[in-house]
Structures are given as structure tokens and as C-alpha cells.
Design an enzyme around this catalytic site. Structure first.
Site, PDB file in Angstrom:
ATOM      1  N   ARG A  22       6.172 -11.664  30.783  1.00  0.00           N
ATOM      2  CA  ARG A  22       6.502 -13.039  31.133  1.00  0.00           C
ATOM      3  C   ARG A  22       7.416 -13.706  30.126  1.00  0.00           C
ATOM      4  O   ARG A  22       8.415 -14.331  30.487  1.00  0.00           O
ATOM      5  CB  ARG A  22       5.238 -13.917  31.205  1.00  0.00           C
ATOM      6  CG  ARG A  22       4.500 -13.853  32.494  1.00  0.00           C
ATOM      7  CD  ARG A  22       3.033 -14.090  32.240  1.00  0.00           C
ATOM      8  NE  ARG A  22       2.527 -12.922  31.565  1.00  0.00           N
ATOM      9  CZ  ARG A  22       2.113 -11.828  32.199  1.00  0.00           C
ATOM     10  NH1 ARG A  22       2.094 -11.796  33.498  1.00  0.00           N
ATOM     11  NH2 ARG A  22       1.713 -10.767  31.538  1.00  0.00           N
ATOM     12  N   THR A  23       7.057 -13.601  28.853  1.00  0.00           N
ATOM     13  CA  THR A  23       7.791 -14.368  27.846  1.00  0.00           C
ATOM     14  C   THR A  23       9.241 -13.878  27.772  1.00  0.00           C
ATOM     15  O   THR A  23      10.185 -14.670  27.832  1.00  0.00           O
ATOM     16  CB  THR A  23       7.089 -14.248  26.476  1.00  0.00           C
ATOM     17  OG1 THR A  23       5.729 -14.656  26.638  1.00  0.00           O
ATOM     18  CG2 THR A  23       7.755 -15.121  25.435  1.00  0.00           C
ATOM     19  N   LYS A  72      14.245   3.049  11.279  1.00  0.00           N
ATOM     20  CA  LYS A  72      14.810   3.667  10.064  1.00  0.00           C
ATOM     21  C   LYS A  72      14.305   2.970   8.811  1.00  0.00           C
ATOM     22  O   LYS A  72      14.758   3.270   7.708  1.00  0.00           O
ATOM     23  CB  LYS A  72      16.343   3.574  10.091  1.00  0.00           C
ATOM     24  CG  LYS A  72      16.978   4.241  11.289  1.00  0.00           C
ATOM     25  CD  LYS A  72      18.498   4.083  11.204  1.00  0.00           C
ATOM     26  CE  LYS A  72      19.164   4.507  12.498  1.00  0.00           C
ATOM     27  NZ  LYS A  72      20.558   4.042  12.554  1.00  0.00           N
ATOM     28  N   ARG A 123       9.119 -11.925  18.831  1.00  0.00           N
ATOM     29  CA  ARG A 123       7.682 -11.650  18.935  1.00  0.00           C
ATOM     30  C   ARG A 123       7.374 -10.490  18.000  1.00  0.00           C
ATOM     31  O   ARG A 123       8.088  -9.482  17.994  1.00  0.00           O
ATOM     32  CB  ARG A 123       7.298 -11.291  20.364  1.00  0.00           C
ATOM     33  CG  ARG A 123       5.877 -10.760  20.458  1.00  0.00           C
ATOM     34  CD  ARG A 123       5.402 -10.577  21.871  1.00  0.00           C
ATOM     35  NE  ARG A 123       5.158 -11.859  22.522  1.00  0.00           N
ATOM     36  CZ  ARG A 123       4.599 -11.988  23.719  1.00  0.00           C
ATOM     37  NH1 ARG A 123       4.226 -10.904  24.401  1.00  0.00           N
ATOM     38  NH2 ARG A 123       4.401 -13.171  24.248  1.00  0.00           N
ATOM     39  N   HIS A 173       1.940 -19.291  19.455  1.00  0.00           N
ATOM     40  CA  HIS A 173       2.824 -18.959  20.585  1.00  0.00           C
ATOM     41  C   HIS A 173       3.271 -20.295  21.191  1.00  0.00           C
ATOM     42  O   HIS A 173       2.834 -20.682  22.278  1.00  0.00           O
ATOM     43  CB  HIS A 173       2.035 -18.117  21.593  1.00  0.00           C
ATOM     44  CG  HIS A 173       2.845 -17.464  22.665  1.00  0.00           C
ATOM     45  ND1 HIS A 173       4.176 -17.742  22.902  1.00  0.00           N
ATOM     46  CD2 HIS A 173       2.490 -16.535  23.604  1.00  0.00           C
ATOM     47  CE1 HIS A 173       4.598 -17.010  23.926  1.00  0.00           C
ATOM     48  NE2 HIS A 173       3.593 -16.265  24.355  1.00  0.00           N
TER      49      HIS A 173
HETATM   50  C1  NCD Z   1      -0.063 -14.014  25.846  1.00  0.00           C
HETATM   51  C2  NCD Z   1       0.361 -13.524  24.481  1.00  0.00           C
HETATM   52  O1  NCD Z   1       1.227 -12.647  24.374  1.00  0.00           O
HETATM   53  O2  NCD Z   1      -0.164 -14.073  23.522  1.00  0.00           O
HETATM   54  N1  NCD Z   1       0.782 -13.583  26.872  1.00  0.00           N
HETATM   55  C3  NCD Z   1       1.834 -14.395  27.220  1.00  0.00           C
HETATM   56  O3  NCD Z   1       2.773 -14.564  26.461  1.00  0.00           O
HETATM   57  N2  NCD Z   1       1.770 -15.038  28.387  1.00  0.00           N
HETATM   58  C4  NCD Z   1      -1.509 -13.815  26.148  1.00  0.00           C
HETATM   59  C5  NCD Z   1      -2.100 -12.443  26.057  1.00  0.00           C
HETATM   60  O4  NCD Z   1      -1.431 -11.461  25.752  1.00  0.00           O
HETATM   61  O5  NCD Z   1      -3.303 -12.348  26.313  1.00  0.00           O
END
Ligand code: NCD
Length: 304
Positions: free
Chosen positions: A53-54, A82, A103, A131
């Protein structure tokens, strides 16, 4: 907010949040008006952890603004393999993009990387830390369905390792919201997060069981047990499968209860909840596009 890094919801005031949500509402009402707002802008994607999703909604967002992505791709095919440091990677890719989305599995990594770059860096999840853009789309969804003031919200599941929980709880301190945290003893909010919430004078209560508070909730925010963050598998197995909801259990809730989940779900929400009017989690995921468009447009725009 021009050229600010977005690493934590702690840095967002109520005014910042409302400005982004208002812009997101504008975008959702007339996306074509924003179609070439960020023509030629490039968004650098640095994902050191899985994402559906992100990553996809950030890609959709910059493309819907007229821009494009440059993607580091899987860690295994990048120079990280590397032995390149995160600081070096960040310094290099800032030369390829107008903003970065990152991320990473280590808490604090986004803050660290942001010290090395001048283009806006957006934290798309740093380990069990924060997040913040998930929170913005969560708040947008709450505002649409229940309103943000006078809100009673239950946040349930993995409160210890869930970064979406830490970001959301912090951001809600800007609003008149009573927060109820529901989890097994072993997955309670980390001490530092609880401390920050108390510092903000926010009204929070912790519970080990949902039933007693369910009837009072306007929103129930369910989260996945973050298996990948457990240092030891037996600790995970002891709590896996707890804290599940189904349509039957929700018959004790208000008719207009909103059920949310950042997704992916494993078994926390039974499929029969999807058919009820409570279920807002797919809409919530879709809200990621206008909200991330609004954030990118704000960070990338010319003079404020
Ligand atoms: C979440 C995350 O990555 O923290 N997912 C997201 O970005 N919608 C929640 C999760 O992984 O449980």
C-alpha cells in the site's frame, strides 16, 4: 512546511494536519485540478522492507500530480548488498530526486538519514518507530466517518511494535479524543510512547479486553501482531491469534462504529466484518492516494 522532513507525527501541529487533510479533501473532490501540479517532480523510493500500500500509493500519488518515481528497487539488487551505508545511499539518491520516501527496519533510521539530505525525506515506517503518512490517511478516514473531536477510539492489537499505533496515538493528542488501548499485557504501549502521551495531557486508558469498552467506541482501530519484530518466536506464538473480531462480536457496538486497520490483516478481522457497514479499512487504504498527493504537493510546492 516547505522542505521539511516528515519523520514523526510529533512534529505535526493540529494546523499542519488540518491543512494536509483539507488539501486531500480538495484533491479527492477534483483530482484533475491537481493533474500537473508537480510536473517533472521525481520521488525517490527507498524501501528496505516489504510494502504494498505505502509504496504503490506514493507512486500513484506522485504520478497523479504529474511527476514520476525513481525506485531503488529490492535491497538485494541495490548497492546496500555491497555494504553501502544508509547515510551514503541517502546522500547519493538525493541527487536523483526532489523528495525521498524511505522505509527501513531500524527505529530512528529515517531521522538519521534525514540529517544527510536537503530534499524532503518522508518516513514510510522505521522499524517499530513511526509511520506518519499512515497516520495522515488514518486521520482523514476518521474525520470523514466519525469526526476528529469528541472522539472515543479503541486501538487494539500489537501496541508495542506497531508503528502505525505510535504515530496515530501521538497525532490524536492534537484533538479532543479519548484513547483506549487494548492489548495483551506483553504487547502494551512502550513506555516512551505512553510517557509522551501523558506529557501532552492526553486522555488514555489501557485494557486487556475489548468487550467492556466496545459499546462506547466511535472508532475501533485494529492492528496486526508484528511477527517480524518479535525477538523470539515463542513470544510471538504466545499471543498470535488473540484479539480477533468478527461480525457477531460487533453486534455489541454502536451502529455507526467505524472499524479501521492499516492492513495487511492476517486473522484479526474476520471476513464477515467486510460485509458490515462498520468496515472502512479498504476505503482507508484508498485514501492513501489523495492524502499522499496532498502531502507531496505541500512539501514540493514553491514559495509557501
Ligand atoms: C503497516 C506498516 O507497515 O507498519 N502497513 C502499512 O503501511 N499500511 C502495518 C503493518 O504492517 O501491520
Amino acid at each position: 512546511m516547505r522542505h521539511d522532513h516528515i519523520t514523526s507525527t510529533k512534529q505535526l501541529s493540529r494546523g499542519d494536519i488540518e491543512a494536509i487533510l483539507d488539501r486531500a479533501s480538495d484533491i479527492a473532490a477534483d483530482p484533475s485540478a491537481y493533474a500537473d501540479r508537480q510536473e517533472d517532480a521525481l520521488l525517490g523510493l527507498l524501501f528496505f522492507e516489504p510494502s504494498t500500500r505505502t509504496k504503490m500509493s506514493f507512486s500513484a500519488a506522485i504520478k497523479r500530480l504529474g511527476g514520476d518515481i525513481v525506485d531503488m528497487g529490492p535491497v538485494d539488487s541495490s548497492s546496500v548488498k555491497k555494504g553501502e551505508s544508509l547515510a551514503d545511499t541517502a546522500r547519493v539518491v538525493e541527487g536523483y530526486a526532489d523528495a525521498l520516501v524511505m522505509r527501513h527496519p531500524s527505529e530512528g533510521s529515517a531521522q538519521m538519514a534525514s540529517e544527510y539530505v536537503d530534499v524532503p525525506l518522508i518516513n514510510a515506517g522505521d522499524g517499530a518507530g513511526q509511520h506518519p503518512t499512515q497516520t495522515l490517511l488514518d486521520l482523514y478516514t476518521i474525520r470523514e466517518s466519525a469526526g476528529l473531536d469528541g472522539l472515543t477510539i479503541g486501538i487494539m492489537g500489537d501496541l508495542k511494535y506497531g508503528r502505525t499505533v505510535h504515530s496515530l496515538a501521538q497525532a490524536l493528542t492534537n484533538f479532543d479524543a479519548s484513547q483506549h488501548f487494548v492489548s495483551p499485557e506483553s504487547l502494551k504501549l512502550p513506555r516512551n510512547v505512553r510517557y509522551d502521551l501523558h506529557e501532552e495531557g492526553s486522555s488514555i486508558k489501557e485494557h486487556t479486553d475489548l468487550e467492556t469498552i466496545l459499546p462506547s467506541l466511535d472508532v475501533l482501530y485494529v492492528t496486526r501482531i508484528q511477527e517480524e519484530r518479535f525477538p523470539d518466536e515463542s513470544e510471538y506464538r504466545a499471543v498470535a491469534g488473540e484479539y480477533q473480531i468478527d461480525a457477531d462480536l460487533l453486534s455489541a457496538a454502536k451502529d455507526d462504529l467505524t472499524v479501521m486497520h492499516p492492513l495487511p490483516r492476517v486473522d484479526e478481522i474476520a471476513y464477515d466484518v467486510d460485509e458490515t457497514s462498520h468496515a472502512k479499512y479498504f476505503e482507508q487504504a484508498h485514501n492513501g492516494v489523495p492524502v499522499r498527493m496532498a502531502l507531496l504537493d505541500t512539501l514540493l510546492e514553491g514559495e509557501p
